[in-house]
Design a protein around this motif. Structure first.
Motif, PDB file in Angstrom:
ATOM      1  N   PRO A  42       0.819  -1.217   0.000  1.00 47.94           N
ATOM      2  CA  PRO A  42       0.000   0.000   0.000  1.00 47.94           C
ATOM      3  C   PRO A  42       0.848   1.261   0.000  1.00 47.94           C
ATOM      4  O   PRO A  42       2.037   1.238   0.318  1.00 47.94           O
ATOM      5  CB  PRO A  42      -0.780  -0.124   1.314  1.00 47.94           C
ATOM      6  CG  PRO A  42       0.129  -0.902   2.209  1.00 47.94           C
ATOM      7  CD  PRO A  42       0.807  -1.893   1.294  1.00 47.94           C
ATOM      8  N   ALA A  46      -1.549   4.728   3.795  1.00 46.57           N
ATOM      9  CA  ALA A  46      -2.370   3.678   4.396  1.00 46.57           C
ATOM     10  C   ALA A  46      -1.858   3.272   5.769  1.00 46.57           C
ATOM     11  O   ALA A  46      -2.593   2.662   6.555  1.00 46.57           O
ATOM     12  CB  ALA A  46      -2.417   2.459   3.474  1.00 46.57           C
ATOM     13  N   ASP A  55     -11.820  -3.695   5.217  1.00 45.22           N
ATOM     14  CA  ASP A  55     -10.672  -4.133   4.434  1.00 45.22           C
ATOM     15  C   ASP A  55     -10.150  -5.480   4.931  1.00 45.22           C
ATOM     16  O   ASP A  55      -9.714  -6.321   4.141  1.00 45.22           O
ATOM     17  CB  ASP A  55      -9.564  -3.083   4.496  1.00 45.22           C
ATOM     18  CG  ASP A  55      -9.938  -1.797   3.767  1.00 45.22           C
ATOM     19  OD1 ASP A  55     -10.751  -1.882   2.813  1.00 45.22           O
ATOM     20  OD2 ASP A  55      -9.442  -0.732   4.147  1.00 45.22           O
ATOM     21  N   ALA A 224      -1.916  -2.787   7.644  1.00 47.68           N
ATOM     22  CA  ALA A 224      -2.219  -2.370   6.281  1.00 47.68           C
ATOM     23  C   ALA A 224      -1.391  -3.123   5.250  1.00 47.68           C
ATOM     24  O   ALA A 224      -1.886  -3.456   4.166  1.00 47.68           O
ATOM     25  CB  ALA A 224      -1.999  -0.864   6.141  1.00 47.68           C
ATOM     26  N   ASP A 225      -0.114  -3.378   5.554  1.00 50.41           N
ATOM     27  CA  ASP A 225       0.713  -4.141   4.613  1.00 50.41           C
ATOM     28  C   ASP A 225       0.130  -5.532   4.384  1.00 50.41           C
ATOM     29  O   ASP A 225       0.044  -6.016   3.248  1.00 50.41           O
ATOM     30  CB  ASP A 225       2.147  -4.261   5.133  1.00 50.41           C
ATOM     31  CG  ASP A 225       3.015  -3.078   4.737  1.00 50.41           C
ATOM     32  OD1 ASP A 225       2.710  -2.427   3.724  1.00 50.41           O
ATOM     33  OD2 ASP A 225       4.006  -2.816   5.440  1.00 50.41           O
ATOM     34  N   ALA A 228      -3.140  -5.304   2.199  1.00 51.51           N
ATOM     35  CA  ALA A 228      -2.933  -4.999   0.782  1.00 51.51           C
ATOM     36  C   ALA A 228      -2.191  -6.121   0.061  1.00 51.51           C
ATOM     37  O   ALA A 228      -2.585  -6.541  -1.040  1.00 51.51           O
ATOM     38  CB  ALA A 228      -2.159  -3.685   0.650  1.00 51.51           C
TER      39      ALA A 228
END
Length: 325
Positions: A42, A46, A55, A224-225, A228
């Motif tokens: 991302p 993010a 998500d 977040a990593d 994504a």
């Protein structure tokens, strides 16, 4: 029988023990894909806010589609290790049997929860009278593999935990589609996709247990990593199919290289090979002196496990093998 097989990746300790070894080290101790996924990270923005639970749900749906299961029974966790550590506190059992030798965290997790743990040979697992049966499939470190349907049938309604951290190279044996009220499957993202530092895994289970796990881990189980990268990687079935073929070719190449340098191939999966040699501990020490880290095992000093080298590392490994003889 001992079931304790610790994990690899203890590079810092190896560097301290062998300060004169060539740098950078070639770490073959962990069984992580050296050709991992390299797209889908991302934007930095993010990382500046909490992940949206929607998500996380989308990540679980992408993983579920890749596993061939319903999304409501797939829970994202911070690696398969986090999942296996959760289960003993959620399942109301006090006697576990672990097919051994295997990854030591399974037995440790049940002991930490106060359960009695029995380490049994894989062939004897289903003869145990334990309330929960634990099997790694394919197994670490020997690669032993059993079709998931056979494992579920043999459990005969008892709790069955199947750790499929290395199953991405053998998806046809997965028990994920058979997860039910008594069968729980653990999946790893980082090994096959070569991104172990992302810390992403999944618990595949009955929807009711999935609800309990989500309550335990809260709204932000992964970052977040992980969201994504996982969503992008699991959506790319073509990459996964090509990678399976590549890993199979390279595992066969590694077999030939190791056999040529005095190692007997004792087992493995396509991300690692288990070998045997009479002076295993000493040979591993000599490899470390060349800056090559491999896995050894306290329960059998003749065994060494090798992960796959990267594309540019084959010659270095060959040289280190020659110098370690």
């Amino acid at each position: 029988m001992t079931g304790a097989v610790p994990h690899g990746g203890r590079l810092g300790q190896a560097q301290a023990d062998h300060p004169l070894a060539p740098r950078p080290w070639l770490d073959l101790s962990t069984g992580i894909n050296p050709h991992g996924w390299r797209r889908g990270r991302p934007a930095f923005s993010a990382l500046t806010s909490l992940p949206d639970p929607a998500d996380t749900s989308a990540l679980e749906a992408a993983a579920a589609a890749a596993f061939g299961v319903a999304a409501q029974g797939v829970v994202a966790v911070a690696g398969a290790e986090a999942g296996l550590r959760l289960l003993p506190d959620l399942l109301d059992v006090r006697h576990a049997a672990v097919a051994s030798p295997t990854y030591g965290s399974h037995a440790d997790a049940w002991r930490q929860a106060g359960a009695t743990v029995q380490a049994v040979a894989r062939a004897d697992l289903f003869r145990s009278d334990a309330e929960v049966l634990v099997v790694v499939n394919p197994n670490n470190p020997d690669g032993a593999a059993t079709p998931g349907a056979e494992l579920v049938a043999a459990a005969e309604g008892r709790w069955l935990i199947v750790d499929e951290s290395f199953v991405e190279t053998r998806p046809e044996i997965s028990a994920a589609a058979l997860a039910d009220d008594r069968t729980v499957v653990l999946r790893s993202f980082g090994k096959f996709y070569g991104l172990a530092g992302v810390r992403l895994g999944f618990v595949v289970c009955a929807p009711a247990l999935a609800v309990d796990i989500r309550r335990r881990i809260g709204d932000w189980p992964v970052g977040a990593d992980a969201i994504a990268l996982g969503r992008a990687a699991y959506a790319d079935g073509g990459w996964a199919a090509r990678m399976r073929m590549r890993l199979a070719r390279e595992a066969a190449r590694l077999d030939r290289l190791l056999a040529a340098h005095g190692f007997e191939i004792a087992g493995g999966a396509d991300l690692f090979r288990l070998t045997r040699c009479a002076d295993g501990t000493a040979r591993a020490r000599r490899l470390a002196g060349q800056g090559v880290l491999v896995r050894t095992f306290d329960h059998d000093p003749t065994l060494i496990r090798f992960g796959l080298p990267g594309a540019k590392d084959w010659r270095r490994l060959e040289t280190a093998l020659e110098m370690s003889r």
